[in-house]
Design an enzyme around this catalytic site. Structure first.
Site, short mmCIF file in Angstrom:
data_model
loop_
_atom_site.label_atom_id
_atom_site.label_comp_id
_atom_site.label_asym_id
_atom_site.label_seq_id
_atom_site.Cartn_x
_atom_site.Cartn_y
_atom_site.Cartn_z
N ASP A 283 -0.32 5.64 -0.83
CA ASP A 283 -1.01 6.78 -0.64
C ASP A 283 -2.32 6.64 0.30
O ASP A 283 -3.32 5.89 -0.47
CB ASP A 283 -1.57 7.76 -1.81
N LYS B 254 0.72 -1.23 0.01
CA LYS B 254 -0.06 0.01 -0.14
C LYS B 254 0.84 1.11 -0.05
O LYS B 254 2.16 1.30 0.46
CB LYS B 254 -0.70 0.00 1.19
N TRP C 225 -4.47 6.16 -9.72
CA TRP C 225 -3.58 6.68 -8.55
C TRP C 225 -4.31 7.52 -7.71
O TRP C 225 -5.67 7.00 -7.45
CB TRP C 225 -2.64 7.81 -9.47
N ARG D 71 -1.91 15.63 -11.14
CA ARG D 71 -2.74 14.51 -10.45
C ARG D 71 -3.06 14.86 -8.87
O ARG D 71 -3.03 16.04 -8.70
CB ARG D 71 -1.56 13.25 -10.22
N GLU E 46 2.23 17.46 -3.84
CA GLU E 46 1.39 16.33 -4.16
C GLU E 46 0.29 16.13 -3.13
O GLU E 46 0.53 16.84 -2.04
CB GLU E 46 2.14 14.87 -4.00
#
Length: 477
Positions: free
Chosen positions: A16, A14, A75, A138, A187
């Site tokens: 994010d 795993k 994502w 993203r 991010e």
């Protein structure tokens, strides 16, 4: 080596976390998952777990399979409940905005659920937010802007966050941006409103950032400020940080819901990935337990006004953790001049104390050796070097992904340091005072490394009201 009370993936990989969403009395937690990690396969799906108390999670399986359409794997993104049915799937539909990257071109795609978030289907193959021709595009974070009756999105685009609005989650208009050239790649953005402890309301903009080039963390940076529906104006130029350790990346926050289902504007929660991209595969759990992927503890997060008039986020381990204490050691006030070994042995616990000293004659170094081997050669040091002066967590003396010591300034003249330290089989988290400062680290002590030593070098300190609460959690399957 699987942790006792922190969330961990059932198998493989795993990374994010995705912002948990409240549906039908439970919080649905999605995260990026790769079922083919151990055999060398790539790509991530969205796997789901549910929780009611933010401590015990029940695995619910894959919600969005990877490579389920021509746009590739899935994502990061975000899930919303479309209460007004703006996207055309009915009132209360569960909608996910997800980054996919066909032919390497990142864009945002809409997925919808017909079973209250258990599984999702793609809404066509075209992006709802196409890539304008940039490399990084993203991690859309979407919420309903109640004041303007429209959707708002913050999108990570290299060294900036792009701002977009939409009436229906399908068509998006760019309206602004927030740019930083000194925090590396941005991010996993975050934007939310909170009520502070003084009753005032403020907006918080957060993002995963990398300030290591400036001697800052690479965790969750945030600013308090004002939001007008298209732009965010920070109160200060420099960010604050939700964590000063090495392993709290891709973190998300989510609102607390009262019993009647309404949101409590004074309380949010946060969960962060217990890893970092400099060393993502450096873990013995691949061999011992066949997986790689833990989270740090879910935190209760509140907005407070500081002594200088600034506003900051204060973190504490989520309150329900106290419901999982299996044994408490009340050790009282322990005065130390040199070292003292505690008659407590545990691999998973919650330790609290106030360390006090004479400000006129402070010791040089005070703290605790936790995850300590029987003969002391391996341990994690957590405490304060008063000659620095700074608080620290040093994981170099134990097995760890890569060496290092995190440090934050303190004031020795106060004569005290309030600590809360969570220890589990793969992590150490140190909360200082009210939780404005936290240090989170991934560590890998051996099974015999269950001792605790107190130390106060070159002077005397008292560890007041010292408590060690052993924790046991049976995660749902």
């Amino acid at each position: 080596m699987r942790p006792e009370y922190h969330f961990s993936v059932p198998d493989n990989w795993k990374n994010d976390p995705q912002r948990p969403i409240y549906i039908d009395g439970k919080y649905h937690y999605y995260y990026l998952y790769n079922a083919d990690y151990l055999t060398g396969g790539g790509g991530t799906a969205w796997r789901r777990a549910t929780t009611r108390d933010h401590v015990v999670f029940r695995d619910e399986g894959v919600a969005i399979p990877k490579f389920s359409n021509a746009n590739g794997d899935c994502w990061s993104g975000s899930v919303v409940v479309d209460e007004h049915g703006t996207a055309g799937y009915g009132k209360g539909a569960v909608i996910a905005l997800v980054t996919q990257a066909p032919e390497g071109r990142q864009a945002q795609y809409l997925w919808y659920s017909k079973d209250r978030g258990r599984t999702f289907r793609p809404s066509g193959t075209d992006p709802v937010l196409p890539n304008p021709g940039v490399h990084d595009f993203r991690d859309p974070k979407v919420f309903w802007d109640e004041a303007r009756s429209r959707w708002f999105m913050a999108n990570a685009e290299g060294n900036l966050l792009g701002f977009y609005v939409s009436p229906n989650l399908r068509t998006w208009e760019r309206v602004g941006e927030f740019r930083r050239s000194d925090l590396g790649l941005l991010e996993c953005p975050d934007l939310f409103q909170m009520t502070a402890d003084d009753g005032t309301s403020h907006w918080i903009l957060g993002t995963s950032a990398n300030g290591k080039g400036r001697g800052l963390p690479a965790t969750y940076a945030y600013w308090s400020g004002a939001f007008d529906g298209t732009s965010f104006q920070p109160d200060e130029g420099e960010p604050q940080w939700l964590d000063w350790g090495f392993d709290f990346y891709g973190a998300v926050t989510y609102p607390h819901h009262k019993k009647d289902g309404t949101e409590d504007p004074s309380l949010r929660r946060s969960i962060g990935w217990a890893n970092f991209w400099d060393y993502p595969h450096n873990t013995p759990t691949l061999v011992t337990d066949g997986y790689n992927g833990d989270d740090m503890i879910v935190r209760d997060v509140r907005l407070k006004r500081g002594d200088g008039g600034e506003y900051y986020l204060a973190s504490s381990p989520t309150a329900a953790l106290s419901n999982h204490v299996k044994r408490t050691h009340n050790l009282g006030d322990v005065t130390v001049d040199g070292t003292k070994d505690l008659n407590v042995m545990s691999l998973a616990y919650d330790l609290t104390c106030d360390i006090t000293w004479d400000p006129a004659s402070p010791p040089a170094n005070v703290g605790l050796e936790i995850c300590r081997a029987p003969q002391g050669g391996r341990h994690v040091a957590a405490g304060a070097y008063l000659k620095g002066p700074f608080a620290y967590v040093n994981r170099k003396p134990t097995v760890n992904p890569t060496g290092g010591e995190s440090q934050t300034p303190i004031d020795p003249s106060s004569g005290r340091l309030k600590l809360r330290i969570l220890v589990d089989r793969t992590s150490v988290e140190m909360f200082i005072d009210d939780g404005r400062i936290v240090h989170s680290h991934r560590v890998f002590p051996l099974g015999v490394d269950d001792r605790i030593r107190l130390y106060s070098h070159e002077g005397t300190a008292t560890f007041k009201d010292l408590k060690v609460r052993e924790i046991r959690v049976r995660q749902g399957k």
